[in-house]
Write an enzyme that holds these catalytic residues in place. Structure first.
Site, mmCIF file in Angstrom:
data_model
loop_
_atom_site.group_PDB
_atom_site.id
_atom_site.type_symbol
_atom_site.label_atom_id
_atom_site.label_comp_id
_atom_site.label_asym_id
_atom_site.label_seq_id
_atom_site.Cartn_x
_atom_site.Cartn_y
_atom_site.Cartn_z
ATOM 1 N N SER A 105 1.284 8.584 4.952
ATOM 2 C CA SER A 105 0.635 8.544 3.645
ATOM 3 C C SER A 105 1.719 8.940 2.654
ATOM 4 C CB SER A 105 -0.519 9.535 3.610
ATOM 5 O OG SER A 105 -1.032 9.598 2.306
ATOM 6 N N ARG A 106 2.107 8.004 1.785
ATOM 7 C CA ARG A 106 3.272 8.252 0.935
ATOM 8 C C ARG A 106 2.962 9.153 -0.250
ATOM 9 N NH1 ARG A 106 4.046 2.344 1.509
ATOM 10 N NH2 ARG A 106 5.081 2.137 3.519
ATOM 11 N N VAL A 107 1.737 9.157 -0.713
ATOM 12 C CA VAL A 107 1.442 9.949 -1.911
ATOM 13 C C VAL A 107 0.363 11.004 -1.691
ATOM 14 C CG1 VAL A 107 2.156 8.172 -3.559
ATOM 15 C CG2 VAL A 107 -0.191 8.210 -2.756
ATOM 16 N N THR A 109 0.819 -1.226 0.000
ATOM 17 C CA THR A 109 0.000 0.000 0.000
ATOM 18 C C THR A 109 0.853 1.277 0.000
ATOM 19 O OG1 THR A 109 -0.173 -0.323 2.377
ATOM 20 C CG2 THR A 109 -2.047 -1.006 1.069
ATOM 21 N N ASP A 110 0.172 2.401 -0.166
ATOM 22 C CA ASP A 110 0.862 3.701 -0.233
ATOM 23 C C ASP A 110 0.859 4.400 1.121
ATOM 24 O OD1 ASP A 110 1.034 3.465 -3.092
ATOM 25 O OD2 ASP A 110 -1.084 3.955 -3.168
#
Lengths: 127, 516
Positions: free
Chosen positions: B380-382, B354-355
């Site tokens: 939250s990476r993006v 997941t992101d």
């Protein structure tokens, strides 16, 4: 290592083709002891079936099962035999659950269902 | 009733066209626990639907394991009717589900059958005109994920209405954000709030929401459906239900069915949000099926392809390029941990796919922090790329204040003798923490969140005691809704901006509120 049924069948078929008629008992004995050694006796029946299929195929023949609701009459049999090849092994079975018509199975892998039962299942399956 | 039945029979008999053909057949050689072994059918393909002719009628199975001597298939109906020797026929179809706008507001099983007692979903058969004049279609349960060229970066926010998430761990449309935590930590509540908030997030296109219940109690699914209905969220939601009482096959298929529905909306250029509740149970079902199919067990007895099981599912969540309509499918998978152990096999797998992850802690939950979100390890990476400028402007400062507070909090536990500056920072941290607390089922629109964060970070709560924070927050919101809907809230909602003019207006509004 666990051998596949198909591998056993190929080996047995090759031995049978190369053997002389007097070698039958010896092949049988050796095959049984091989299965015992590999603890594969339970698969013996399937191996023999697969071997018979391979030998038949080698000669261009197939196992054809003709199922009919009642015993086939001579004229019906004659009609059906037109579809058989010379080396095919035909087996006739009476199956009253078909109600009417015939069902043909080739080598246990292809089926032609011309029975009334099959048609009824198709009609009522949609409801 | 009997007249209708007779008429139907008459129609079937009159319209029956006999066209007997040679068919490829196989035989059942083994049956057990929803799994059958079949010999024959040498040309069957993986994921092909097979028909088993039993004495009690036709049963459906799904070809899963194609081996040299046999096929391992998953029974999709009642497997007790199947006997050794039954004939199996190919259908040349892979498993698919009928999709369309008609699914919205319905509760279905993974095969598309209605479960809500409201009758047929698609009155017309597949391929003909549906009730809204659109052609209905079938989507395969297993589909290829969009390629790199078919995608674009996540650029639109998906507001959950949960202050801590929207500010610190923002989610973008097309993102995969994992919700992870022990049992009873509020994982489903976070997902439900995200669905409910779509009703209030008026500045953007409303996504179609899909809630996939895997192995959940029937009572829980009913409760969720009732909650969604009560808050008018069922109008844009589909529930795919594979309850605890349904066989493992349904648990295994449910996420793929939900995804196929989500893809229908995504490919039409719409936005969709899918919640997989939860993938731990999905992994259990796949482990059970794999062990019954005698696939070699690996770590924790899961089969070797357990990673691929989830990666291929979650890769289908994407933001499509403008050329393909610009639709999106956002995934919120849920994973349950045991005693907070995120290093177990399935949690680590899904964390890596997941992101980002929203980590919920039972300790925080019991301390009264709701949502029990651990801001320190949630990421939250993006999503930050999709955050609105308004939220970005206030969230940066919020993150810094919280980080300072966390550092000092540990220090304070050992010494009470701290200087005034430190005391102030700790108090500020406590107030922010209080602001981040939120009851479930009351998502807050993002424009209101922006105003509240602005107020707390700019000292407007300075003279408010920590226990009074919640009531003051409520009063500020009421004040803004009553007097500043048009000049402050609406512009932030519609433009996503929080420029100097709006800031000055908000300042004035907050000062007037404090004067009162």
């Amino acid at each position: 290592m666990k051998y596949l049924i198909q591998d056993y069948a190929k080996a047995l078929a090759a031995v049978v083709v190369e053997a002389r008629s007097s070698d039958g008992a010896m092949i049988q004995r050796n095959f049984r002891s091989l299965l015992q050694k590999n603890s594969d006796e339970a698969r013996g029946g399937k191996i023999l079936e697969a071997t018979a299929r391979l030998l038949r195929a080698k000669q261009g023949g197939r196992e054809v099962i003709l199922e009919s609701a009642r015993k086939l009459s001579a004229s019906h049999r004659q009609e059906l035999e037109k579809f058989l090849r010379p080396d095919d092994q035909a087996v006739e079975r009476v199956n009253p659950s078909l109600v009417a018509g015939v069902r043909i199975t080739v080598d246990g892998e292809y089926e032609f269902d011309g029975s009334l039962r099959g048609k009824m299942d198709k009609i009522f399956g949609n409801i | 009733m009997s007249y209708e039945i007779i008429e139907k029979l008459k129609q079937e008999i009159a319209g029956f066209k006999d066209d007997p053909k040679w068919a490829e057949v196989g035989r059942v050689i083994e049956v057990g626990d929803g799994i059958v072994k079949i010999i024959g059918l040498r040309n069957a393909v993986s994921q092909e639907v097979l028909k088993i002719e039993t004495s009690k009628g036709e049963r459906t199975a799904l070809a899963l394991s194609l081996e040299e001597e046999s096929i391992g298939a998953l029974v999709l109906d009642d497997f007790l009717a199947i006997e050794v020797g039954d004939t199996v026929k190919r259908t040349s179809d892979v498993l698919s589900i009928q999709v369309g706008e008609e699914l919205i507001g319905r509760v279905i099983d993974p095969l598309g059958n209605p479960q809500d007692g409201l009758g047929d979903i698609f009155p017309a058969p597949s391929g003909v005109e549906g009730k809204k004049g659109e052609k209905v279609q079938r989507n395969p349960l297993e589909a290829r994920a969009p390629s790199v060229l078919e995608r674009e970066g996540v650029n639109t926010p998906l507001h959950t209405g949960i202050k801590a998430i929207d500010a610190i761990i923002p989610i973008g449309r097309g993102q995969r954000e994992l919700i992870i935590g022990d049992r009873q930590t509020g994982k489903t509540a976070v997902a439900l709030d995200a669905i409910l908030n779509q009703l209030h997030d008026k500045g953007r296109r409303r996504p179609v929401c899909i809630y996939v219940a895997i192995g959940q109690k029937e009572s829980k699914i009913v409760k969720i459906a009732e909650t969604l209905k009560k808050y008018d969220a069922l109008e844009y939601t589909v529930i795919v239900s594979a309850s605890a009482s349904s066989p493992a096959a349904m648990w295994y298929l449910a996420p793929y069915a939900g995804c196929a529905i989500g893809e229908y909306f995504r490919d039409k250029g719409q936005d969709a949000l899918i919640v997989y509740d939860d993938l731990s149970k999905h992994a259990w079902a796949y482990r059970q099926i794999s062990l019954l199919l005698r696939r070699p067990p690996g770590r924790e007895a899961y089969p070797g392809d357990i990673f691929y099981l989830h990666s291929r599912l979650l890769e289908r969540a994407a933001k499509l390029s403008k050329e393909l309509g610009g639709g999106s499918l956002t995934a919120l998978p849920i994973v349950e941990t045991q005693l907070g152990d995120v290093t177990a096999y399935i949690p680590t797998n899904i964390i890596s796919i997941t992101d980002g992850q929203i980590f919920l802690e039972s300790d925080l939950f019991s301390q009264g922090q709701r949502p029990a979100l651990n801001v320190g390890i949630s990421v939250s990476r993006v999503g930050s790329a999709a955050q609105t400028k308004a939220m970005k402007k206030v969230a940066g400062k919020l993150r810094l204040s919280l980080a300072q507070f966390r550092e000092l909090q540990a220090f304070v536990q050992f010494s009470t003798d701290v200087d005034e500056g430190t005391k102030k920072k700790i108090l500020q941290g406590q107030k922010i923490n209080e602001i981040l607390k939120q009851d479930d089922l009351v998502p807050m629109p993002f424009e209101e969140q922006v105003c509240i964060f602005y107020a707390v970070l700019n000292g407007y709560f300075e003279n408010v005691a920590v226990p009074d924070i919640k009531s003051t927050e409520k009063n500020i919101i009421e004040h803004l809704e009553k007097l500043h809907e048009e000049d402050i809230l609406k512009p932030i909602r519609e433009t996503g901006q929080f420029d100097d003019v709006l800031e000055a207006k908000l300042k004035g509004a907050l000062e007037r509120f404090l004067e009162k």
